[in-house]
Motif scaffolding. Structure first.
Motif, mmCIF file in Angstrom:
data_model
loop_
_atom_site.group_PDB
_atom_site.id
_atom_site.type_symbol
_atom_site.label_atom_id
_atom_site.label_comp_id
_atom_site.label_asym_id
_atom_site.label_seq_id
_atom_site.Cartn_x
_atom_site.Cartn_y
_atom_site.Cartn_z
ATOM 1 N N VAL A 151 0.853 -1.176 0.000
ATOM 2 C CA VAL A 151 0.000 0.000 0.000
ATOM 3 C C VAL A 151 0.899 1.240 0.000
ATOM 4 O O VAL A 151 1.817 1.345 0.809
ATOM 5 C CB VAL A 151 -0.939 0.003 1.231
ATOM 6 C CG1 VAL A 151 -1.720 1.296 1.316
ATOM 7 C CG2 VAL A 151 -1.872 -1.196 1.185
ATOM 8 N N GLU A 152 0.632 2.146 -0.943
ATOM 9 C CA GLU A 152 1.406 3.376 -1.052
ATOM 10 C C GLU A 152 0.571 4.534 -0.528
ATOM 11 O O GLU A 152 -0.520 4.805 -1.027
ATOM 12 C CB GLU A 152 1.791 3.631 -2.509
ATOM 13 C CG GLU A 152 2.688 2.559 -3.083
ATOM 14 C CD GLU A 152 3.021 2.807 -4.539
ATOM 15 O OE1 GLU A 152 2.878 3.961 -5.006
ATOM 16 O OE2 GLU A 152 3.407 1.846 -5.207
ATOM 17 N N ARG A 153 1.066 5.211 0.466
ATOM 18 C CA ARG A 153 0.318 6.299 1.106
ATOM 19 C C ARG A 153 0.076 7.499 0.187
ATOM 20 O O ARG A 153 -0.910 8.195 0.338
ATOM 21 C CB ARG A 153 1.049 6.758 2.352
ATOM 22 C CG ARG A 153 1.259 5.634 3.341
ATOM 23 C CD ARG A 153 0.578 5.913 4.633
ATOM 24 N NE ARG A 153 0.827 4.837 5.573
ATOM 25 C CZ ARG A 153 -0.100 3.969 5.935
ATOM 26 N NH1 ARG A 153 -1.302 4.047 5.460
ATOM 27 N NH2 ARG A 153 0.178 3.011 6.794
ATOM 28 N N PRO A 181 -6.156 3.938 0.608
ATOM 29 C CA PRO A 181 -5.499 2.726 1.095
ATOM 30 C C PRO A 181 -6.405 1.490 1.101
ATOM 31 O O PRO A 181 -5.962 0.396 0.762
ATOM 32 C CB PRO A 181 -5.059 3.106 2.515
ATOM 33 C CG PRO A 181 -4.848 4.583 2.441
ATOM 34 C CD PRO A 181 -5.926 5.073 1.517
ATOM 35 N N TYR A 182 -7.683 1.658 1.447
ATOM 36 C CA TYR A 182 -8.553 0.479 1.468
ATOM 37 C C TYR A 182 -8.765 -0.077 0.059
ATOM 38 O O TYR A 182 -8.869 -1.298 -0.121
ATOM 39 C CB TYR A 182 -9.896 0.783 2.147
ATOM 40 C CG TYR A 182 -10.923 1.445 1.265
ATOM 41 C CD1 TYR A 182 -11.816 0.676 0.524
ATOM 42 C CD2 TYR A 182 -11.005 2.832 1.157
ATOM 43 C CE1 TYR A 182 -12.757 1.279 -0.299
ATOM 44 C CE2 TYR A 182 -11.938 3.440 0.355
ATOM 45 C CZ TYR A 182 -12.817 2.661 -0.379
ATOM 46 O OH TYR A 182 -13.745 3.251 -1.187
ATOM 47 N N GLN A 193 -6.535 0.093 -2.388
ATOM 48 C CA GLN A 193 -5.290 -0.586 -2.723
ATOM 49 C C GLN A 193 -5.244 -1.963 -2.074
ATOM 50 O O GLN A 193 -4.919 -2.955 -2.728
ATOM 51 C CB GLN A 193 -4.094 0.237 -2.259
ATOM 52 C CG GLN A 193 -3.928 1.555 -2.983
ATOM 53 C CD GLN A 193 -2.753 2.317 -2.440
ATOM 54 O OE1 GLN A 193 -1.620 1.829 -2.456
ATOM 55 N NE2 GLN A 193 -2.995 3.518 -1.942
ATOM 56 N N TYR A 229 0.453 -4.780 6.403
ATOM 57 C CA TYR A 229 0.368 -3.653 5.482
ATOM 58 C C TYR A 229 0.490 -2.290 6.168
ATOM 59 O O TYR A 229 0.455 -1.264 5.499
ATOM 60 C CB TYR A 229 -0.927 -3.732 4.670
ATOM 61 C CG TYR A 229 -0.902 -4.911 3.717
ATOM 62 C CD1 TYR A 229 -0.212 -4.830 2.508
ATOM 63 C CD2 TYR A 229 -1.524 -6.101 4.040
ATOM 64 C CE1 TYR A 229 -0.163 -5.907 1.641
ATOM 65 C CE2 TYR A 229 -1.485 -7.190 3.177
ATOM 66 C CZ TYR A 229 -0.795 -7.081 1.983
ATOM 67 O OH TYR A 229 -0.740 -8.163 1.127
ATOM 68 N N LEU A 282 -1.619 -0.730 8.237
ATOM 69 C CA LEU A 282 -2.877 0.006 8.133
ATOM 70 C C LEU A 282 -3.685 -0.107 9.420
ATOM 71 O O LEU A 282 -3.458 -1.010 10.230
ATOM 72 C CB LEU A 282 -3.705 -0.546 6.967
ATOM 73 C CG LEU A 282 -3.063 -0.432 5.586
ATOM 74 C CD1 LEU A 282 -3.861 -1.223 4.569
ATOM 75 C CD2 LEU A 282 -2.951 1.026 5.178
ATOM 76 N N THR A 311 -9.495 0.585 8.153
ATOM 77 C CA THR A 311 -9.092 0.522 6.755
ATOM 78 C C THR A 311 -9.123 -0.917 6.256
ATOM 79 O O THR A 311 -9.630 -1.211 5.170
ATOM 80 C CB THR A 311 -7.692 1.138 6.556
ATOM 81 O OG1 THR A 311 -7.734 2.497 6.982
ATOM 82 C CG2 THR A 311 -7.236 1.061 5.117
#
Length: 93
Positions: A9-11, A17-18, A20, A50, A52, A56
């Motif tokens: 996951v890339e911020r 994010p969810y 991704q 991940y 997160l 998320t």
């Protein structure tokens, strides 16, 4: 956007994010990382893997539930849905 099973996951990506995570998990399901009617990793494990938050991860899993790829069992976890071919074979027995 397409996501691969080994993506992270890339911020700073344009997708949330969810979204991704849902794409990554969908790719892992397609690759066969988890067998039908077997559990996927827990929310806590996905949070750790991940980086997160739990909400998320829950939202990503809800996307997979809506798509009919997984189902949840209260107090047990989230499981991969059986494939249609497997369902048809089980109906023949």
């Amino acid at each position: 956007m397409e996501f691969g099973p080994d993506d992270q996951v890339e911020r700073d990506a344009p997708e949330a994010p969810y979204e991704q995570l849902a794409g990554i998990l969908r790719a892992r399901l397609e690759r066969g990382d988890w067998k039908p009617r077997r559990p996927i990793p827990s929310e806590a494990r996905l949070c750790d893997e991940y980086g997160l938050s739990r909400p998320t991860v829950r939202r990503a899993v809800a996307e997979l539930v809506s798509a009919g790829l997984v189902f949840t069992v209260p107090q047990r976890g989230t499981y991969v849905c059986a494939s249609r071919a497997e369902d048809e074979r089980q109906g023949d027995t």
